[in-house]
Every structure is written in structure tokens, then in C-alpha cells.
Design a protein around this motif. Structure first.
Motif, short mmCIF file in Angstrom:
data_model
loop_
_atom_site.label_atom_id
_atom_site.label_comp_id
_atom_site.label_asym_id
_atom_site.label_seq_id
_atom_site.Cartn_x
_atom_site.Cartn_y
_atom_site.Cartn_z
N CYS A 276 26.78 -14.14 34.49
CA CYS A 276 26.71 -15.12 33.39
C CYS A 276 27.83 -16.15 33.50
O CYS A 276 27.62 -17.36 33.32
CB CYS A 276 26.77 -14.40 32.05
N ALA A 277 29.04 -15.68 33.82
CA ALA A 277 30.17 -16.59 33.94
C ALA A 277 30.00 -17.53 35.12
O ALA A 277 30.35 -18.72 35.06
CB ALA A 277 31.47 -15.80 34.07
N CYS A 278 29.46 -17.01 36.22
CA CYS A 278 29.29 -17.84 37.42
C CYS A 278 28.18 -18.87 37.25
O CYS A 278 28.31 -20.01 37.69
CB CYS A 278 29.00 -16.96 38.63
N PHE A 279 27.09 -18.50 36.60
CA PHE A 279 25.98 -19.44 36.42
C PHE A 279 26.33 -20.56 35.45
O PHE A 279 25.68 -21.61 35.46
CB PHE A 279 24.73 -18.70 35.94
N ALA A 280 27.34 -20.35 34.62
CA ALA A 280 27.75 -21.41 33.71
C ALA A 280 28.45 -22.54 34.45
O ALA A 280 28.44 -23.70 33.99
CB ALA A 280 28.66 -20.86 32.63
N VAL A 281 29.06 -22.23 35.59
CA VAL A 281 29.81 -23.24 36.33
C VAL A 281 28.91 -24.32 36.93
O VAL A 281 29.19 -25.52 36.77
CB VAL A 281 30.67 -22.57 37.43
N PRO A 282 27.82 -24.00 37.65
CA PRO A 282 26.96 -25.07 38.20
C PRO A 282 26.43 -26.02 37.13
O PRO A 282 26.31 -27.22 37.38
CB PRO A 282 25.82 -24.29 38.87
N ARG A 283 26.15 -25.47 35.95
CA ARG A 283 25.67 -26.35 34.88
C ARG A 283 26.75 -27.35 34.46
O ARG A 283 26.45 -28.50 34.16
CB ARG A 283 25.22 -25.52 33.68
N GLN A 284 27.99 -26.90 34.48
CA GLN A 284 29.09 -27.78 34.12
C GLN A 284 29.39 -28.80 35.21
O GLN A 284 29.80 -29.93 34.94
CB GLN A 284 30.34 -26.95 33.81
N LEU A 285 29.17 -28.40 36.48
CA LEU A 285 29.47 -29.30 37.60
C LEU A 285 28.34 -30.27 37.90
O LEU A 285 28.54 -31.24 38.63
CB LEU A 285 29.79 -28.47 38.85
N ARG A 286 27.17 -30.00 37.36
CA ARG A 286 26.01 -30.82 37.71
C ARG A 286 26.22 -32.29 37.37
O ARG A 286 25.82 -33.19 38.10
CB ARG A 286 24.76 -30.28 37.01
#
Length: 248
Positions: free
Chosen positions: A170-180
Motif C-alpha cells: 500500500c505504501a509503495c503503490f502510493a508513490v507512483p500516483r504521487q510521482l505521476r
């Protein structure tokens, strides 16, 4: 300080005795107050002296035939038994914690029962045999938990590591959304550094504990690696980008 004498003892005395502290905000400062216990925070000798100060606690826990683990001011007590001896282990742990509480009070330390957690562990087949009743910790009753957090690792009562994998994913998948939103405005090297520091470090952190986890949990971690690779190479979710996830 038993065992220290001569110049070494004088050195520690000069470091510890006669220190004063005060609080300052802007141009205002409080009156200096003599420090009667403790060491300067952030000092080089502070951690060493604290370990010397709490060394007797290890002997106390060992005296109850339990296993201690200390990390700074975090103390953990481990014990194991057969299901038939569960009540005896509960009594042993309660007695050990009582003795530890008395030792702490006599040494100007505080046992924080609000942060005390209890975890009973067994295999999934025997999970129904785990006690659900509270355990007395000094004057408070602490209810056993199904999951506890230890130095960033989430441990389930059946040691399946499901909770740790779930929270990591969950913590890792939140990062790509923020970097998109920033992917088009930063160089590739910067994007790679961000993915490495924000995603891969989470996957690598103490990943040796994941040895032997079920395949379905391993696939969830693998999906994070694939998502991170697609983020770096700007590929779509339908692409075949694949980076194998390996545990150290």
C-alpha cells in the motif's frame, strides 16, 4: 559505576556531574537548573552510558528463563512453551514484568504501560488456542494483539507476514500516483532516484524476514516492482515490463 575506577571514573564523573540546562526562546531564557540524572541528548557517550545503565535489566529477564532484546529504550521479552504450559508462561511473564517495573522505578526509569504490547504466536492451525484474556502489566491489563509493529516490521500472530506485505504494498503503490504528475517535468535520472529511494528502499528494508512467504504474497511484492519499472520507463499497465523481486 561498579568496575570503574581511577582516571576512567573521574572522566565519567566530570562528564555527568554538575551539568545545568535551561530553555531559551528568542531573547528570553529560563534560569539554569541542575541536572540530577540523564545525559546530554545527541552526545557520543550518551548511548554507551545508557547501555551500561540498563545492563542489569538483561540479567533480570534472563533470571526468569526468558529472552530479552533491547534496542535503545525499547525492551522486548520473549518466551516459548508447549500449549499445556501456557498458564505457567503467563505467570512467568507477569512476574518478570513486575520485577522489571520495580527495577526501573529504583533506577529512575519509567515502564510505559500505554506502549506495552503483547503478542502470542503460533501456527495458523493452532491460532484458536491462543489466549484472548488480558495480561497484567504492573497495575494495568494489556489485551493481546493480532499484529504488532517492531522496528518497522509488522508481525502477525501466525507469523505469516501478511500484514507487513499488505502495508508495504500500500505504501509503495502510493508513490507512483504521487510521482505521476511530475514525471514529465524531471529528468529520467531524478525519476529513477525518486523511485529507488521511495519504493525500492521500502521493499529492501529487512526483506530477509520474508523468506518462505507464500507465493501469493510474493506476487504482491512483485507487482510493486513491475509498477515501479513502468513508472521509470513510462510504459502502460498492459506492457510486459518485468523486474524480478529478490530477497536478500
Amino acid at each position: 559505576m561498579d568496575g570503574l575506577s581511577g582516571v576512567v571514573l573521574q572522566w565519567f564523573q566530570a562528564y555527568l556531574i554538575g551539568r545545568r540546562q535551561y530553555v531559551q526562546t528568542g531573547s528570553s531564557a529560563s534560569s539554569p537548573t541542575l541536572i540530577v540524572c540523564g545525559v546530554p541528548q545527541g552526545s557520543v557517550l550518551g548511548p554507551v552510558l545508557f547501555l551500561l545503565y540498563t545492563a542489569d535489566l538483561i540479567l533480570l529477564i534472563n533470571g526468569h528463563d526468558l529472552c530479552p532484546h533491547l534496542y535503545a529504550d525499547d525492551t522486548q521479552i520473549y518466551g516459548f512453551c508447549r500449549p499445556s504450559a501456557l498458564l505457567e508462561l503467563q505467570n512467568t511473564i507477569t512476574s518478570c514484568v513486575d520485577d522489571a517495573g520495580r527495577w526501573m522505578r529504583s533506577n529512575r526509569l519509567q515502564l510505559n504501560t500505554a506502549k506495552t504490547e503483547i503478542l502470542w504466536s503460533t501456527t495458523g492451525r493452532r491460532s484458536h488456542q491462543l489466549p484472548q484474556s488480558s495480561l497484567r502489566v504492573t497495575t494495568n491489563d494489556v489485551i493481546p494483539k493480532a499484529v504488532v509493529r517492531d522496528l518497522g516490521i509488522y508481525i502477525d500472530s501466525d507469523v505469516s507476514m501478511r500484514s507487513h506485505v499488505t502495508k508495504t504494498v500500500c505504501a509503495c503503490f502510493a508513490v507512483p500516483r504521487q510521482l505521476r504528475s511530475t514525471r514529465q517535468s524531471v529528468p529520467m535520472s531524478v525519476l529513477q532516484s525518486l523511485v529507488t529511494s521511495l519504493v525500492l528502499t521500502r521493499l529492501d528494508y529487512l526483506n530477509a524476514i520474508l523468506a518462505g512467504i507464500p507465493l501469493y504474497l510474493l506476487k504482491r511484492l512483485q507487482s510493486v516492482m513491475n509498477s515501479a519499472a513502468r513508472q521509470v520507463f513510462s510504459s502502460s499497465a498492459r506492457s510486459s515490463t518485468y523486474v524480478p523481486y529478490r530477497r536478500t
